[in-house]
Design an enzyme around this catalytic site. Structure first.
Site, short mmCIF file in Angstrom:
data_model
loop_
_atom_site.label_atom_id
_atom_site.label_comp_id
_atom_site.label_asym_id
_atom_site.label_seq_id
_atom_site.Cartn_x
_atom_site.Cartn_y
_atom_site.Cartn_z
N HIS A 240 0.40 -0.91 -0.36
CA HIS A 240 0.32 0.02 -0.42
C HIS A 240 1.01 1.32 -0.22
O HIS A 240 1.64 1.20 0.72
CB HIS A 240 -0.93 -0.12 1.71
N HIS A 347 1.14 -4.92 2.00
CA HIS A 347 -0.92 -4.86 2.50
C HIS A 347 -1.26 -6.36 2.44
O HIS A 347 -1.94 -6.91 2.88
CB HIS A 347 -1.21 -3.85 1.92
C1 LIG Z 1 -5.92 -2.95 6.86
C2 LIG Z 1 -6.65 -4.00 5.28
C3 LIG Z 1 -7.66 -3.57 4.65
C4 LIG Z 1 -7.88 -4.42 3.63
N1 LIG Z 1 -8.95 -4.26 3.24
C5 LIG Z 1 -9.59 -5.13 2.27
C6 LIG Z 1 -10.84 -5.15 1.86
O1 LIG Z 1 -11.77 -4.07 1.49
N2 LIG Z 1 -11.42 -5.99 0.59
C7 LIG Z 1 -10.58 -7.07 0.70
O2 LIG Z 1 -10.91 -8.15 -0.15
N3 LIG Z 1 -9.54 -7.69 0.78
C8 LIG Z 1 -9.35 -6.26 1.98
N4 LIG Z 1 -7.35 -6.21 2.81
C9 LIG Z 1 -7.20 -8.29 2.82
C10 LIG Z 1 -8.42 -8.67 4.00
O3 LIG Z 1 -8.13 -8.15 4.19
C11 LIG Z 1 -6.97 -10.39 3.50
O4 LIG Z 1 -6.60 -11.03 2.91
C12 LIG Z 1 -8.45 -11.13 4.20
O5 LIG Z 1 -8.40 -11.00 5.44
C13 LIG Z 1 -7.48 -12.61 4.84
O6 LIG Z 1 -8.48 -13.09 5.93
P1 LIG Z 1 -7.96 -14.51 6.96
O7 LIG Z 1 -9.00 -14.83 6.78
O8 LIG Z 1 -6.91 -15.45 5.60
O9 LIG Z 1 -6.81 -13.82 7.64
P2 LIG Z 1 -7.37 -13.19 8.75
O10 LIG Z 1 -8.37 -12.27 8.76
O11 LIG Z 1 -5.80 -12.32 8.67
O12 LIG Z 1 -7.37 -14.07 10.17
C14 LIG Z 1 -6.13 -14.96 10.36
C15 LIG Z 1 -6.38 -15.78 11.48
O13 LIG Z 1 -5.36 -16.57 11.74
C16 LIG Z 1 -4.79 -16.81 12.91
N5 LIG Z 1 -3.91 -17.49 13.21
C17 LIG Z 1 -2.01 -16.51 12.01
N6 LIG Z 1 -1.50 -17.43 12.43
C18 LIG Z 1 -1.98 -18.46 13.57
C19 LIG Z 1 -1.35 -19.81 14.20
N7 LIG Z 1 -0.69 -20.22 14.26
N8 LIG Z 1 -1.65 -20.47 15.19
C20 LIG Z 1 -3.26 -19.77 15.82
N9 LIG Z 1 -3.59 -18.61 14.77
C21 LIG Z 1 -3.21 -18.26 14.27
C22 LIG Z 1 -4.59 -14.91 13.15
O14 LIG Z 1 -3.82 -14.83 15.21
C23 LIG Z 1 -6.05 -14.59 12.46
O15 LIG Z 1 -7.33 -15.02 13.66
C24 LIG Z 1 -7.79 -5.68 3.24
C25 LIG Z 1 -6.43 -5.94 4.36
C26 LIG Z 1 -6.13 -5.28 5.70
C27 LIG Z 1 -4.60 -5.62 6.25
#
Ligand SMILES: Cc1cc2nc3c(=O)[nH]c(=O)nc-3n(C[C@H](O)[C@H](O)[C@H](O)COP(=O)(O)OP(=O)(O)OC[C@H]3O[C@@H](n4cnc5c(N)ncnc54)[C@H](O)[C@@H]3O)c2cc1C
Length: 531
Positions: A240, A347
């Site tokens: 970003h 990002h």
């Molecule tokens: C500021 C920001 C704004 C964004 N805006 C957008 C948007 O508007 N639209 C969009 O499509 N995408 C957006 N993104 C990207 C999107 O948010 C992420 O790609 C998406 O939320 C990832 O979801 P996830 O469930 O894979 O991981 P996450 O939501 O990051 O969840 C991962 C989870 O795994 C847990 N975890 C990790 N390692 C371990 C471990 N070893 N043991 C136990 N738990 C663990 C963490 O604690 C967390 O709970 C944005 C990202 C950011 C940072």
């Protein structure tokens, strides 16, 4: 440390972001699910997502148009089958959220929902809940997860490593669960499961500056690699362009809308620099602006550059950017009078654990969903708002696969062995190595790469790997040690992938190979050396 403990479930999900929580809800009526998360259910990138979720729901939009926009953003590297699969399922995915009560912003259009348009999208197709979509989605799902009797939530539990049949010396490999550190009790729990799912999110903390939460330490990629899974396209990290630069402002994004509203990027002496990098100046696409800022910072040895909004009326800033204004003011920066110090920030990771359309990895019984997975959707650059969609679609297809798979009985699992380790004597080793890693990854493996910089990073990673392996063998595991070990391995995989790509494409820009090859190919790394 207390005596170890063992538990078993039908499904073990590691991570409570959108990927993990939506999968838990899809399976809980038929399966006993453990949802393990290293902080609280609310700590995730998903909760921080602002913009929204892309989906084809408007009658004037089409699957072909969304597919075409995704391919253009991905610089011809998106997997056509995976891209079409995700977008064909986009309507079902968001309808599932609507049925669960997510309060998306509504209007009186044909769809009933207000759709926004973001950079790279040829249509209005982003469903959102004001400017805090992730929070609205996660709050709704979290309540349902907490109410479901078949979901056991284990907060403050960090997965250390996967348990596989191969590690137990069995001829046919499959995943059998994971060792998980219960942080509060300082106890490693053995969790057995017929199906294990990595939903651990991104890798942003490998870099000095990141928009990601502290949880984004590449744990899923590292655990899967150690278990024998391929990873792909780790060189494609989206930066970003503008994150607030301040010692007390962790991961605070300065919205790109500020540049849209006339914000000017300046060097510390006030000189504007974007016009010499691109004719569109501050309105150039995200990756070009990030690259220009990086170039100027490296050329002048700067810690940050400045985004200047002082020429806009104070009332305009108060009306359009109330959160940014208030947050900066809290830190002593009055954006109506002084420019905002900014740096680009890591990002989003486009690469990850190689999965198929069922979210299955190379190891039987092991799935990966969300940002930790490589599905082929994003190619060399992610189209905005496609990532939350990817979480939802692959959680649904993993659920489908798990529902129809036969779970073999689990063999007895050995408990975590800590008979030969002692308490860590010097925590400074961990904090020093953590800071060093993030600094040199930022300097050498950031937005603009060269062969020399990658070699320098590789050399330092080797030293860190040796030191951390020794520490891991001799001392009891802790949260910080687990994360650092995973960050270093993730960094290793990013550097190795970047070294393999002898071209510039999408988010990977190399000064030594500035052109793109005529044919786009994925970078696939194999844990046993073949690629
Ligand atoms: C500021 C920001 C704004 C964004 N805006 C957008 C948007 O508007 N639209 C969009 O499509 N995408 C957006 N993104 C990207 C999107 O948010 C992420 O790609 C998406 O939320 C990832 O979801 P996830 O469930 O894979 O991981 P996450 O939501 O990051 O969840 C991962 C989870 O795994 C847990 N975890 C990790 N390692 C371990 C471990 N070893 N043991 C136990 N738990 C663990 C963490 O604690 C967390 O709970 C944005 C990202 C950011 C940072």
């Amino acid at each position: 440390m207390k005596k170890n403990a063992s538990r078993s479930f039908d499904v073990l999900i590691i991570g409570s972001g959108l990927a993990g929580q939506s999968l838990a809800l899809r399976l809980a009526d038929t399966h006993r699910v453990a949802l393990v998360t290293k902080k609280t259910l609310a700590d995730s990138a998903s909760s921080w997502a602002q913009g929204g979720i892309a989906a084809v729901i408007d009658p004037t939009d089409s699957i072909d148009a969304h597919v075409a926009d995704t391919h253009t953003a991905g610089a011809e590297l998106c997997n056509p089958q995976a891209t079409r699969f995700v977008i064909e399922h986009s309507r079902d995915a968001v309808e599932w959220l609507i049925q669960r009560g997510v309060p998306f912003t509504q209007d009186d259009s044909a769809t009933g929902f207000h759709l926004t348009r973001e950079g790279g999208h040829g249509q209005r197709r982003i469903l959102h809940a004001a400017d805090a979509t992730g929070n609205a989605v996660q709050t709704t799902l979290t309540q349902l997860v907490q109410e479901h009797p078949n979901i056991t939530v284990l907060e403050q539990h960090i997965a250390v490593d996967l348990i596989t049949a191969a590690k137990l010396g069995q001829a046919t490999n499959r995943c059998l669960g994971a060792y998980v550190l219960d942080i509060a009790r300082d106890q490693v729990v053995t969790i057995g499961a017929g199906h294990t799912v990595l939903a651990t999110g991104g890798i942003g903390k490998v870099y000095l500056y990141t928009s990601n939460p502290d949880t984004a330490t590449g744990d899923g990629v590292a655990m899967a690699w150690r278990a024998g899974c391929r990873v792909a396209n780790m060189e494609f990290i989206q930066f970003h362009p503008t994150c607030l630069y301040h010692p007390h402002a962790k991961s605070f994004l300065i919205s790109e809308a500020m540049r849209g509203e006339g914000g000017l990027l300046r060097l510390p002496d006030g000189t504007r620099f974007m016009p010499k990098h691109d004719v569109r100046a501050e309105l150039a696409p995200r990756d070009i602006v990030a690259r220009a800022i990086d170039f100027e910072m490296k050329r002048h040895g700067l810690d940050c550059v400045y985004l200047d909004m002082t020429h806009k009326p104070a009332d305009f800033l108060k009306e359009h950017f109330p959160n940014i204004l208030a947050h900066c003011l809290d830190l002593g920066i009055d954006i109506t009078r002084e420019p905002i110090p900014v740096v680009p920030a890591a990002h989003y990771a486009c690469g990850g654990i190689v999965t198929d359309l069922s979210a299955h990895t190379d190891v039987n019984g092991l799935y990966a969903i969300g940002e930790t997975a490589f599905t082929g959707l994003h190619g060399a650059n992610r189209l905005a708002s496609n990532s939350l969609l990817e979480c939802l679609v692959f959680a649904a297809s993993a659920a489908e696969h798990i529902r129809t798979a036969t779970a073999e009985p689990l063999p007895p699992l050995p408990e975590w062995d800590e008979s030969r380790v002692s308490d860590a004597d010097e925590m400074v080793v961990i904090s020093h190595n953590w800071a060093e890693l993030r600094r040199f990854m930022w300097d050498y493996v950031g937005i603009v790469r060269t062969n020399k910089r990658l070699e320098r990073a590789q050399h330092r990673i080797k030293l860190l790997e040796r030191e951390i392996a020794e520490y891991y063998e001799n001392f009891r595991v802790s949260n910080d040690l687990i994360e650092l070990r995973n960050l270093v391995l993730t960094a290793h995989l990013i550097v190795k992938s970047a070294q393999r790509r002898h071209e510039s494409r999408g988010l990977h820009f190399s000064r030594d190979y500035p052109d793109a090859f005529p044919r786009a190919l994925d970078t696939v790394l194999h844990p046993r050396g073949q690629s």
